[in-house]
Design a protein around this motif. Structure first.
Motif, mmCIF file in Angstrom:
data_model
loop_
_atom_site.group_PDB
_atom_site.id
_atom_site.type_symbol
_atom_site.label_atom_id
_atom_site.label_comp_id
_atom_site.label_asym_id
_atom_site.label_seq_id
_atom_site.Cartn_x
_atom_site.Cartn_y
_atom_site.Cartn_z
ATOM 1 N N ASP A 6 30.721 -16.991 36.971
ATOM 2 C CA ASP A 6 31.000 -18.178 38.147
ATOM 3 C C ASP A 6 28.982 -18.238 38.526
ATOM 4 O O ASP A 6 27.960 -17.261 37.799
ATOM 5 N N MET A 7 28.825 -19.168 38.348
ATOM 6 C CA MET A 7 26.915 -19.651 37.892
ATOM 7 C C MET A 7 26.668 -19.081 39.665
ATOM 8 O O MET A 7 26.972 -19.477 40.765
ATOM 9 N N ASP A 106 32.035 -24.121 39.625
ATOM 10 C CA ASP A 106 31.485 -23.468 39.312
ATOM 11 C C ASP A 106 31.887 -21.965 38.998
ATOM 12 O O ASP A 106 31.070 -21.017 38.754
ATOM 13 N N LYS A 153 26.070 -9.762 40.719
ATOM 14 C CA LYS A 153 24.563 -11.036 41.091
ATOM 15 C C LYS A 153 24.041 -10.723 41.293
ATOM 16 O O LYS A 153 23.555 -9.849 42.117
HETATM 17 CA CA CA Z 1 28.911 -19.288 41.979
#
Ligand code: CA
Ligand code: DCP
Length: 348
Positions: A6-7, A106, A153
């Motif tokens: 996941d960007m 994304d 993240k």
């Molecule tokens: Ca994202």
């Protein structure tokens, strides 16, 4: 093993990247509706903005109140730019991994026997090729991989074995599980299940009664640590477009058409890969005043990815030039209104 990529703060990260001067600023990417200067919603925001409570879906006017004007930039969404980056990332992943499904603009799901070995190189390749950070999770199930990615993240990498996956999912709050929406989470909490592990204490009959057969069974399995296998569905993309900047601003049809040919080749490669045919062809013209104009033609019968569109392009360019006196700076091509061809590409 499954891998989920996941960007990080995707649209805002891309905007940061092309504005080195904006380093350290709050970047709010906005969908301006145009009714008043500030009507519309926030598409996404970078981390300094999130720290102030700005988030996707928030009205732009609310975001303005939270963001000090001197430290922030509000930018309109530029889907063409984001889609091009998404296509490049997609290529990198497909080059490196066995089975790949793109889940959104994304996000990617991957099944690969040695995903844990490939994950660091994948992150590195995306960073060197595009200058972008992403978060990657690897686990024995896709659900585990997704939750590992979001846990790590930003710019993270988390690799879990079976026990680690069970622990992460089991201890998670129910609303953090992809597939459990706010309503289901509320209902689970009212039954006494705040965390996924707690679901295993609920009577399967109550689960089925409350959530229906399918969801009830899924929740029951989840509580037990039985996670789905499979890669999920490819997200249907509705269009493919490519934009490019002309060497100099011009109204010369020859120069416009030769730039279009370049962009078309890239777009077609993508169409072929997606096994799509389309019903609408559009050309996008960005004029000297930075306004964007679209000229489209829709076909009664869908066009295959490799059908010749020379005449249609020429007609659209002529139509545009006849109706607008300004020079053109950027030009683009868009194939839209897709139909699925399934495995039939060899027919063409
Ligand atoms: Ca994202
Ligand atoms: N997006 C949007 N409106 C939303 C949610 C998302 O326009 N309500 C767009 C902007 C995001 C992109 O989709 O950049 C990807 O969505 P994500 O939910 O993955 O959010 P981000 O990539 O921005 O942030 P994160 O780092 O949390 O993944």
């Amino acid at each position: 093993m499954y891998l989920h990529l996941d960007m990080d703060y995707f649209f805002a990260q891309l905007e940061e990247k092309r504005r080195p001067m904006a380093a350290g600023k709050i970047i709010v990417v906005c969908v301006f509706s145009g009714r008043t200067a500030d009507s519309g919603v926030v598409s996404t925001v970078n981390y300094p903005g999130r720290a102030l409570g700005i988030h996707s879906g928030m009205p732009i006017a609310f975001a303005r109140k939270r963001a000090p004007p001197a430290d922030s930039i509000f930018i309109p969404v530029d889907h063409e730019y984001y889609s091009q980056a998404s296509v490049q990332i997609d290529r990198i992943i497909r080059n490196m991994c066995a089975k790949v499904v793109q889940a959104s603009i994304d996000e990617w799901n991957v099944e690969d026997a040695i995903a844990e070995g490939k994950a660091p190189a994948l992150k590195e390749k995306i960073r060197t090729a595009l200058g972008l950070a992403c978060s990657v999770g690897v686990a024995p199930s896709l659900l585990g991989a997704k939750m590992a990615a979001s846990k790590s993240k930003p710019d993270g990498l988390l690799i879990l074995n079976k026990a680690g996956e069970r622990k992460l999912i089991g201890r998670s709050d129910v609303e953090k599980v992809p597939g459990i929406g706010p309503k289901t989470a509320e209902a689970l909490r009212s039954l006494g299940a705040d965390r996924v592990d707690d679901i295993s204490k609920l009577d399967p009959l109550v689960l089925v009664e409350t959530f229906g057969r399918k969801s009830g069974a899924w929740l029951h399995d989840l509580g037990r640590g039985w996670y789905d296998s499979g890669l999920g569905e490819e997200k249907g993309q509705e269009e493919v477009s490519h934009m490019g900047t002309l060497k100099e601003k011009t109204r010369d049809p020859y120069l416009l058409l030769s730039k279009l040919a370049e962009l078309e080749a890239e777009a077609r490669e993508r169409l072929m890969h997606m096994k799509k045919s389309y019903k609408t062809l559009s050309l996008i013209f960005v004029t000297d005043d930075l306004r964007s104009h679209t000229k489209s033609v829709s076909f009664r019968n869908p066009r295959a990815w490799n059908e010749d569109i020379t005449k249609d392009k020429e007609a659209l360019v002529r139509e545009f030039l006849a109706g607008n006196p300004l020079d053109i700076r950027r030009i683009g091509i868009r194939f839209g209104n897709f139909l699925d061809l399934g495995g039939q590409t060899t027919l063409f």
